[in-house]
Motif scaffolding. Structure first.
Motif, PDB file in Angstrom:
ATOM      1  N   PHE B  32     119.224  17.442 -26.783  1.00  0.00           N
ATOM      2  CA  PHE B  32     119.085  16.514 -27.903  1.00  0.00           C
ATOM      3  C   PHE B  32     120.363  15.701 -28.049  1.00  0.00           C
ATOM      4  O   PHE B  32     121.461  16.199 -27.784  1.00  0.00           O
ATOM      5  CB  PHE B  32     118.791  17.290 -29.196  1.00  0.00           C
ATOM      6  CG  PHE B  32     117.699  18.309 -29.029  1.00  0.00           C
ATOM      7  CD1 PHE B  32     117.992  19.658 -29.005  1.00  0.00           C
ATOM      8  CD2 PHE B  32     116.384  17.910 -28.857  1.00  0.00           C
ATOM      9  CE1 PHE B  32     116.989  20.601 -28.816  1.00  0.00           C
ATOM     10  CE2 PHE B  32     115.378  18.843 -28.671  1.00  0.00           C
ATOM     11  CZ  PHE B  32     115.682  20.189 -28.651  1.00  0.00           C
ATOM     12  N   ARG B  69     120.467  21.945 -35.992  1.00  0.00           N
ATOM     13  CA  ARG B  69     119.055  22.113 -35.670  1.00  0.00           C
ATOM     14  C   ARG B  69     118.612  23.344 -36.467  1.00  0.00           C
ATOM     15  O   ARG B  69     118.519  24.445 -35.938  1.00  0.00           O
ATOM     16  CB  ARG B  69     118.874  22.305 -34.180  1.00  0.00           C
ATOM     17  CG  ARG B  69     117.451  22.249 -33.707  1.00  0.00           C
ATOM     18  CD  ARG B  69     117.410  21.997 -32.211  1.00  0.00           C
ATOM     19  NE  ARG B  69     116.179  22.464 -31.601  1.00  0.00           N
ATOM     20  CZ  ARG B  69     115.017  21.837 -31.662  1.00  0.00           C
ATOM     21  NH1 ARG B  69     114.902  20.729 -32.331  1.00  0.00           N
ATOM     22  NH2 ARG B  69     113.955  22.328 -31.063  1.00  0.00           N
ATOM     23  N   PHE B  75     116.334  18.012 -36.106  1.00  0.00           N
ATOM     24  CA  PHE B  75     117.674  17.833 -35.531  1.00  0.00           C
ATOM     25  C   PHE B  75     118.345  16.781 -36.398  1.00  0.00           C
ATOM     26  O   PHE B  75     117.889  15.638 -36.445  1.00  0.00           O
ATOM     27  CB  PHE B  75     117.548  17.377 -34.078  1.00  0.00           C
ATOM     28  CG  PHE B  75     118.848  17.146 -33.367  1.00  0.00           C
ATOM     29  CD1 PHE B  75     119.057  15.989 -32.642  1.00  0.00           C
ATOM     30  CD2 PHE B  75     119.861  18.087 -33.391  1.00  0.00           C
ATOM     31  CE1 PHE B  75     120.246  15.758 -31.973  1.00  0.00           C
ATOM     32  CE2 PHE B  75     121.058  17.885 -32.723  1.00  0.00           C
ATOM     33  CZ  PHE B  75     121.251  16.703 -32.014  1.00  0.00           C
ATOM     34  N   CYS B  92     118.085   8.950 -32.155  1.00  0.00           N
ATOM     35  CA  CYS B  92     117.956  10.317 -31.668  1.00  0.00           C
ATOM     36  C   CYS B  92     117.208  10.259 -30.340  1.00  0.00           C
ATOM     37  O   CYS B  92     116.325   9.407 -30.148  1.00  0.00           O
ATOM     38  CB  CYS B  92     117.172  11.124 -32.703  1.00  0.00           C
ATOM     39  SG  CYS B  92     116.731  12.792 -32.201  1.00  0.00           S
ATOM     40  N   SER B  94     115.736  12.901 -26.878  1.00  0.00           N
ATOM     41  CA  SER B  94     115.614  14.243 -26.304  1.00  0.00           C
ATOM     42  C   SER B  94     115.184  14.145 -24.848  1.00  0.00           C
ATOM     43  O   SER B  94     114.584  13.148 -24.424  1.00  0.00           O
ATOM     44  CB  SER B  94     114.632  15.105 -27.111  1.00  0.00           C
ATOM     45  OG  SER B  94     113.312  14.604 -27.038  1.00  0.00           O
TER      46      SER B  94
END
Lengths: 115, 114
Positions: B32, B69, B75, B92, B94
């Motif tokens: 992440f 998290r 997150f 963000c 991932s």
């Protein structure tokens, strides 16, 4: 540290024509990935195409293709048959796998497709 | 198709206030990230998070920033005391795992510090 340079801040192209965006990078690593991301006015980052450094064959995704020159550390993006929806910022990015897969971005090239 | 979700889409805050930016990464992803994009500038890496801890952070990610998290799905990025120069788009992202390097980005949170 890796650096990514996009020398063209802005480019315009007529609809249905072809445009090529340049990107150069600097690294001492050999195992890495290169990407082109598109950022339309909505600001979301969308992956356009990905190239693995150990593959000599240039990646292609529909109208998008790259010219990867590893020795020259060059990674250009060609957009063929440009469409109005291709109008966006395009970012070249570098990922060194052993560095936690973080992306290092270039400064971006704004592409304007004209009708 | 699974996607990364960020909330809010736009946050306005007073200088000196704390803000929390929220992200829900794709559920089976392992890595992440938070990135920042000041208006008109390049996207910059802030921090990466793996196995419930920070794996790397940039020089931008100083003591004013923290990530969590808390519950295995969310997150978050917290800025403790916002400054005017924190105004930016925060993304963000991932990644599924080491074998798949495609980063999936959320739609971003525009933070405006006044």
């Amino acid at each position: 540290a890796q650096t990514v340079t996009q020398s063209q801040p802005e480019m315009s192209v007529q609809e249905a024509e072809t445009v090529t965006l340049s990107c150069t990078y600097d690294t001492s690593e050999s195992n890495y990935y290169l990407f082109w991301y598109k950022q339309p006015p909505s600001r979301q980052m969308i992956l356009v195409i990905r190239q693995e450094a150990y593959k000599q064959q240039n990646a292609t995704e529909n109208r998008f293709s790259v010219n990867f020159q590893k020795a020259a550390k060059s990674f250009s993006l060609k957009i063929s048959d440009s469409q109005l929806g291709d109008t966006a910022m395009y970012f070249c990015a570098f990922m060194f796998k052993a560095a936690g897969n973080k992306l290092t971005f270039g400064g971006g090239t704004r592409v304007l497709v004209k009708p | 198709e699974p996607e990364v979700t960020q909330t809010p889409s736009h946050q306005v805050t007073q200088m000196g206030q704390e803000v929390i930016l929220r992200c829900v990464p794709i559920s089976n992803h392992l890595y992440f990230y938070w990135y920042r994009q000041i208006l008109g500038q390049k996207v910059e890496f802030l921090v990466s998070f793996y196995n419930n801890e920070i794996s790397e952070k940039s020089e931008i990610f100083d003591d004013q920033f923290s990530v969590e998290r808390p519950d295995g799905s969310n997150f978050t990025l917290k800025i403790r005391s916002t400054k005017l120069e924190d105004s930016a788009m925060y993304f963000c992202a991932s990644i599924p795992g080491t074998a798949n390097t495609e980063a999936f980005f959320g739609q971003g949170t525009r933070l405006t510090v006044v």
